[in-house]
Design a protein around this motif. Structure first.
Motif, short mmCIF file in Angstrom:
data_model
loop_
_atom_site.label_atom_id
_atom_site.label_comp_id
_atom_site.label_asym_id
_atom_site.label_seq_id
_atom_site.Cartn_x
_atom_site.Cartn_y
_atom_site.Cartn_z
N HIS A 152 -31.55 11.59 4.94
CA HIS A 152 -31.44 10.83 3.70
C HIS A 152 -30.12 11.20 3.01
O HIS A 152 -29.86 12.38 2.75
CB HIS A 152 -32.60 11.13 2.76
CG HIS A 152 -33.94 10.75 3.33
ND1 HIS A 152 -34.75 9.79 2.75
CD2 HIS A 152 -34.62 11.19 4.42
CE1 HIS A 152 -35.86 9.66 3.46
NE2 HIS A 152 -35.81 10.50 4.47
N VAL A 153 -29.32 10.19 2.71
CA VAL A 153 -28.04 10.41 2.01
C VAL A 153 -28.07 9.64 0.70
O VAL A 153 -27.95 8.41 0.69
CB VAL A 153 -26.85 9.96 2.88
CG1 VAL A 153 -25.54 10.25 2.15
CG2 VAL A 153 -26.88 10.65 4.24
N PRO A 154 -28.26 10.31 -0.45
CA PRO A 154 -28.31 9.60 -1.74
C PRO A 154 -26.92 9.15 -2.18
O PRO A 154 -25.92 9.83 -1.97
CB PRO A 154 -28.88 10.66 -2.69
CG PRO A 154 -28.51 11.97 -2.07
CD PRO A 154 -28.50 11.75 -0.58
N VAL A 155 -26.88 7.96 -2.80
CA VAL A 155 -25.62 7.38 -3.28
C VAL A 155 -25.88 6.74 -4.64
O VAL A 155 -26.87 6.03 -4.81
CB VAL A 155 -25.09 6.32 -2.30
CG1 VAL A 155 -23.78 5.72 -2.84
CG2 VAL A 155 -24.87 6.90 -0.92
N LEU A 163 -24.36 -5.13 -5.23
CA LEU A 163 -25.21 -4.35 -4.32
C LEU A 163 -25.13 -4.86 -2.89
O LEU A 163 -25.35 -4.09 -1.95
CB LEU A 163 -26.67 -4.38 -4.81
CG LEU A 163 -26.91 -3.70 -6.16
CD1 LEU A 163 -28.40 -3.65 -6.47
CD2 LEU A 163 -26.31 -2.30 -6.20
N GLU A 164 -24.83 -6.14 -2.71
CA GLU A 164 -24.65 -6.65 -1.34
C GLU A 164 -23.43 -6.00 -0.69
O GLU A 164 -23.48 -5.63 0.49
CB GLU A 164 -24.51 -8.16 -1.37
CG GLU A 164 -25.79 -8.91 -1.77
CD GLU A 164 -25.62 -10.41 -1.67
OE1 GLU A 164 -24.52 -10.86 -1.26
OE2 GLU A 164 -26.59 -11.13 -1.97
N THR A 165 -22.37 -5.87 -1.45
CA THR A 165 -21.18 -5.20 -0.92
C THR A 165 -21.46 -3.73 -0.61
O THR A 165 -21.05 -3.20 0.43
CB THR A 165 -20.02 -5.29 -1.94
OG1 THR A 165 -19.74 -6.67 -2.19
CG2 THR A 165 -18.78 -4.60 -1.41
N ARG A 189 -31.82 1.70 0.94
CA ARG A 189 -32.88 1.46 -0.03
C ARG A 189 -32.32 1.58 -1.45
O ARG A 189 -31.49 2.45 -1.72
CB ARG A 189 -34.03 2.47 0.14
CG ARG A 189 -34.80 2.29 1.44
CD ARG A 189 -35.89 3.33 1.56
NE ARG A 189 -36.66 3.19 2.80
CZ ARG A 189 -37.61 4.02 3.20
NH1 ARG A 189 -37.91 5.08 2.43
NH2 ARG A 189 -38.24 3.83 4.33
N PHE A 190 -32.80 0.68 -2.31
CA PHE A 190 -32.47 0.73 -3.74
C PHE A 190 -33.61 1.52 -4.40
O PHE A 190 -34.72 1.03 -4.54
CB PHE A 190 -32.35 -0.68 -4.29
CG PHE A 190 -31.92 -0.74 -5.73
CD1 PHE A 190 -31.54 0.40 -6.43
CD2 PHE A 190 -31.89 -1.95 -6.40
CE1 PHE A 190 -31.15 0.35 -7.75
CE2 PHE A 190 -31.50 -2.02 -7.72
CZ PHE A 190 -31.13 -0.88 -8.40
N GLU A 201 -29.94 4.83 -1.41
CA GLU A 201 -30.11 5.84 -0.38
C GLU A 201 -29.83 5.24 0.99
O GLU A 201 -30.35 4.17 1.32
CB GLU A 201 -31.53 6.39 -0.43
CG GLU A 201 -31.78 7.62 0.44
CD GLU A 201 -33.17 8.17 0.26
OE1 GLU A 201 -33.32 9.38 0.05
OE2 GLU A 201 -34.13 7.37 0.35
N LEU A 202 -29.00 5.93 1.76
CA LEU A 202 -28.73 5.55 3.14
C LEU A 202 -29.58 6.42 4.06
O LEU A 202 -29.56 7.65 3.95
CB LEU A 202 -27.25 5.74 3.46
CG LEU A 202 -26.83 5.54 4.93
CD1 LEU A 202 -27.10 4.10 5.38
CD2 LEU A 202 -25.37 5.91 5.12
N LEU A 203 -30.34 5.78 4.95
CA LEU A 203 -31.22 6.50 5.87
C LEU A 203 -30.76 6.24 7.29
O LEU A 203 -30.64 5.08 7.72
CB LEU A 203 -32.67 6.06 5.70
CG LEU A 203 -33.31 6.32 4.33
CD1 LEU A 203 -33.23 5.07 3.47
CD2 LEU A 203 -34.76 6.74 4.47
#
Length: 259
Positions: A152-155, A163-165, A189-190, A201-203
Motif C-alpha cells: 500500500h502506497v498512500p498519496v 482525479l482521472e489524471t 483507491r480514493f 492509495e496505490l496498491l
C-alpha cells in the motif's frame, strides 16, 4: 557434563552438515531438528551423570519442589523464555531465515536459542528478542505461505486536482516499475476527503516481500516525478481561519499615536 557438552555440540554439527542437508526439508525444519536433538542429549546426559554419581533423584525432586516457588518467582522470565523457545522450535511459527516484522523491528531470523531469538536487520544490526515476546506480541511473518503480497502506497493530492489524471499517472507508474506484478493488476483507491488533501492509495502486488521498502521507495520517486510532469500538486497541511468579528482588535492593529 563435559562429555555431554561435547557430544551434544558434535551431534548437532554432524546432523546439520551430513544428514539434514540431504533431506528434502527446508532450512527452518533442519534447524529445529538439530536444536531439539541437542536439547534432548543434554537432558539424557544430565540424567546419566546424576545416576553415575549415585545421586538419589527422589531427594533431588524433594529439594526441587522446595525451591520451586522461589525459582518460579526469581527465574520465571528465564523459564518462560526457554519454554517459549521450545514452542517456537516445535510449532515453528517463525523459522530460521524467515523475514519478520515485530514492534518496529524488521529483519531475517538468524537463530532461535534457549532464551532468545536473533534477528538481523537491513542495517546488519543484530537484535536479540526474548522468546516470550513472540508468544505475547503480534508478529508479521513475510515468509509463510504465498510469497505474493500487496503493498500500500498512500498519496495525497490537492483539492481541485483532476482525479482521472492522478489515477492514470499512478497506474502508469505501477506498470513501469520493476518488482510490480502485472497480475493481480495494480489498482488505485480514493480513500477520503482529508483536512488538507484528497487521500488516495496505490496498491501493487509483488513476490519479493523482503524488499517492500525498496519497492515503496521506487514508487514514491516515480510518483513525485510524474506529478511534477502532470502538474499535480501535493499540498502542505494547511488551515483556513475565518474572522467573523474584529471587535477589540482595533487597538492592537491600530494603536493610538503618542503626542
Amino acid at each position: 557434563l563435559v562429555i555431554t557438552a561435547v557430544v551434544a555440540r558434535k551431534a548437532r554439527r554432524l546432523l546439520e552438515l551430513y544428514f539434514l542437508r540431504r533431506l528434502p526439508v527446508e532450512a527452518g525444519a533442519q534447524y529445529a531438528v538439530a536444536s531439539l536433538t541437542q536439547y534432548g542429549l543434554w537432558v539424557v546426559g544430565l540424567l546419566v551423570g546424576l545416576k553415575v554419581l549415585n545421586i538419589n533423584l527422589t531427594a533431588i525432586a524433594v529439594v526441587a519442589g522446595a525451591l520451586g516457588i522461589g525459582i518460579g518467582f526469581g527465574l520465571q522470565n528465564i523459564v518462560g523464555n526457554f519454554v517459549c523457545g521450545l514452542v517456537l522450535l516445535v510449532e515453528r511459527p517463525i523459522r530460521v531465515r524467515d523475514r519478520i516484522t515485530m514492534e518496529g523491528v524488521e529483519g531475517n531470523v538468524r537463530a532461535v536459542n534457549f532464551r532468545s531469538t536473533l534477528i538481523e536487520t537491513n542495517d546488519n544490526i543484530s537484535v536479540i528478542v526474548p522468546n516470550l515476546e513472540f508468544i505475547n506480541s503480534k508478529v508479521i511473518n513475510w515468509s509463510i505461505g504465498d510469497p505474493k503480497v500487496r503493498i500500500h502506497v498512500p498519496v495525497g493530492v490537492a483539492y481541485g486536482s483532476n482525479l482521472e489524471t492522478v489515477t492514470r499517472a499512478l497506474l502508469g507508474i505501477a506498470a513501469s516499475t520493476d518488482g510490480v506484478l502485472k497480475q493481480p493488476a495494480p489498482e488505485v483507491r480514493f480513500l477520503e476527503f482529508g483536512n488538507s488533501s484528497l487521500n488516495m492509495e496505490l496498491l501493487v502486488w509483488t513476490v519479493e516481500p523482503a524488499k517492500h521498502f525498496l519497492l515503496r521507495s521506487r514508487l514514491n520517486y516515480a510518483i513525485d516525478e510524474a506529478f511534477r510532469r502532470e502538474g499535480v500538486e501535493v499540498p502542505f497541511p494547511q488551515r483556513d481561519i475565518h474572522v467573523r468579528s474584529a471587535g477589540g482588535l482595533e487597538g492592537i492593529f491600530n494603536p493610538p499615536k503618542r503626542s
